[in-house]
Write an enzyme that holds these catalytic residues in place. Sequence first.
Site, PDB file in Angstrom:
ATOM      1  N   ARG A 120      38.788  38.725  51.954  1.00 54.19           N
ATOM      2  CA  ARG A 120      37.690  38.716  52.938  1.00 54.19           C
ATOM      3  C   ARG A 120      36.389  38.154  52.389  1.00 54.19           C
ATOM      4  O   ARG A 120      35.446  37.915  53.139  1.00 54.19           O
ATOM      5  CB  ARG A 120      37.471  40.142  53.479  1.00 54.19           C
ATOM      6  CG  ARG A 120      38.510  40.522  54.529  1.00 54.19           C
ATOM      7  CD  ARG A 120      38.266  41.918  55.049  1.00 54.19           C
ATOM      8  NE  ARG A 120      38.750  42.940  54.108  1.00 54.19           N
ATOM      9  CZ  ARG A 120      38.385  44.217  54.151  1.00 54.19           C
ATOM     10  NH1 ARG A 120      37.525  44.635  55.062  1.00 54.19           N
ATOM     11  NH2 ARG A 120      38.866  45.081  53.283  1.00 54.19           N
TER      12      ARG A 120
ATOM     13  N   GLY B 185      50.429  47.122  45.070  1.00 54.18           N
ATOM     14  CA  GLY B 185      49.682  48.338  45.375  1.00 54.18           C
ATOM     15  C   GLY B 185      48.992  48.923  44.149  1.00 54.18           C
ATOM     16  O   GLY B 185      49.249  48.513  43.014  1.00 54.18           O
TER      17      GLY B 185
ATOM     18  N   ASP C 211      35.300  46.806  41.761  1.00 49.92           N
ATOM     19  CA  ASP C 211      34.431  46.368  42.857  1.00 49.92           C
ATOM     20  C   ASP C 211      33.538  47.475  43.398  1.00 49.92           C
ATOM     21  O   ASP C 211      33.194  47.495  44.572  1.00 49.92           O
ATOM     22  CB  ASP C 211      35.268  45.747  43.991  1.00 49.92           C
ATOM     23  CG  ASP C 211      36.243  46.745  44.596  1.00 49.92           C
ATOM     24  OD1 ASP C 211      36.306  47.894  44.124  1.00 49.92           O
ATOM     25  OD2 ASP C 211      36.940  46.367  45.557  1.00 49.92           O
TER      26      ASP C 211
ATOM     27  N   GLY D 163      41.110  56.577  51.922  1.00 50.74           N
ATOM     28  CA  GLY D 163      42.061  57.668  51.830  1.00 50.74           C
ATOM     29  C   GLY D 163      41.331  58.992  52.007  1.00 50.74           C
ATOM     30  O   GLY D 163      40.219  59.167  51.517  1.00 50.74           O
TER      31      GLY D 163
ATOM     32  N   LYS E 227       8.805  20.708  30.193  1.00 46.97           N
ATOM     33  CA  LYS E 227      10.180  20.885  29.712  1.00 46.97           C
ATOM     34  C   LYS E 227      10.186  20.711  28.210  1.00 46.97           C
ATOM     35  O   LYS E 227       9.592  19.748  27.711  1.00 46.97           O
ATOM     36  CB  LYS E 227      11.095  19.837  30.348  1.00 46.97           C
ATOM     37  CG  LYS E 227      12.538  20.001  29.961  1.00 46.97           C
ATOM     38  CD  LYS E 227      13.262  18.681  29.773  1.00 46.97           C
ATOM     39  CE  LYS E 227      12.905  18.003  28.482  1.00 46.97           C
ATOM     40  NZ  LYS E 227      13.770  16.887  28.120  1.00 46.97           N
TER      41      LYS E 227
END
Length: 489
Positions: A19, A84, A109, A146, A356
Amino acid sequence: MADETVSAVIILAAGFGTRMKSARPKVLHEVAGRSMIAHAINAANALAPQRLVVVLGHEREMVAQHLSDIAPHVQLAFQEQMLGTGDAVRVGQSVISEISGTIVVTSGDVPLLEGETLRELVRTHQLSDNAITVMTAVVPNPDGYGRIVREQDRVTAIVEQLDANADQKLINEINAGIYAFDAQVLREGLAQLAPINTQGELYLTDVIAFANANGHKVGAYQLLDYQQAEGVNDRIQLAARNAEMNSRILRRWMLAGVTIVDPATTWIGAEVDLAPDVTLKPGTSLEGATSVAAGAVVGPDTTLIDVEVGENAEVVRTHASLSVIDADAKVGPFSYLRPGTIVGEGAKIGAFVEAKNAQLGAGAKVPHLTYCGDAVVGAGANIGAGTIFANYDGTSKSVSHVGEGSFVGSNSVLVAPVTIAAGAYVGAGSVITRKVESGQLGVARSQQRNIAGWVDSHRAGTVTQEAAHKCGQSGDNSSRSDDETLITE
Ligand code: UD1
Ligand code: CA
């Protein structure tokens, strides 16, 4: 048996992250400027585990490369197929097979998860003498998680959303996906897993029911700060976690004595370091390994990436990277500092100046409209408006030097490599290609010619001619001055 030690942490990071709609694996996306997997490893490091294992799957090469850069101490395990979470932990445990003691399983995550929270989980686990301790949280919306099925203090099962009955769906205590396991109980439980569920996966969560069936004690560590357990599945959640992490970082710095004028438009990366009495004005973004010392004022509208700012410096409307701005220096507004710029103590880089690989000595000034590339400018030197350090000849770049206390007149070009010694001058508008010695004025431009009568002969009938006549300039050239007046310096 509270021995406080953790044998291993297994971080699950094999998921596709579909996703995210990204060419990058999900755990490489950043929160507060640090990859999510790096956040997970940082949290795990707080447990000082003997072994730290990351389970990878999708795009494993990119993640493995990143991990070898940031955390070479981690062991990698590769899950071939996404069977799983139970399969993922099996894969992780296979690289540490003989280990006993406490194994913590967490996820790659959940970027807000703190190391201290993992320590609390392990403390609870060991003090309660649990075989398994599940990190749980009561959340406003438990959809997708869950659900924790309890009998008093014991967790008897975890039921996935898709497998839950109507009553179970009402439970708002959820499984955060973070656990402490006794290694032996985990091993036995994993061996019994079967994909008998709606998703046809091997559920790690089924180990909880097995453990209960075998008389093991399964408890919960309930996380009150539930946002720490929130994951990232898409870019909307990524933005939400970033916003939450940022506001936590801002609060931490404000409590540490930093004034943040507008928290809503201020972004501070996880690795940034700030001193007390720093002021950050609206629209400031501090990234990478940026540090700001006491009394410095940064912003508004400033982005600093890997920049060191000294005490009491002022940095206004500036974009800078890999640069050093020393104490009391002033930069901006509208300055662009590219890598290798060092602005000395009390030095100034002003409006529309690009620098720079440039070193400015203490008190040196580059106040307006300058390109200062590959330059070494001595203390107290003054670089006039519009000066260009012409550092590139089309094939290679060279460095130019301007000595201490020297003065470069406006709109000069210093063609590198070239040296202006200490205590020298360059006349305005010069193109300098040879060394100017101390005490000299270098001037390199064509001499000025004033051509008398030119307006009459070339611009008759204009307002300019009219104005010239008002000033007493007749058309007959009688008051003509020398044709080519030599201007000397
Ligand atoms: C899982 C839990 C759920 C919990 C939720 C918390 C199970 C069966 N369910 O659900 O109870 O509320 O996490 O977020 O464990 N992963 C792999 N390999 C796989 C599958 C997953 O490495 O084959 C990794 C993912 O990358 C992720 C973690 O495991 O880091 C969790 O996977 P995810 O698919 O998000 O789990 P959920 O089904 O959401
Ligand atoms: Ca999922």
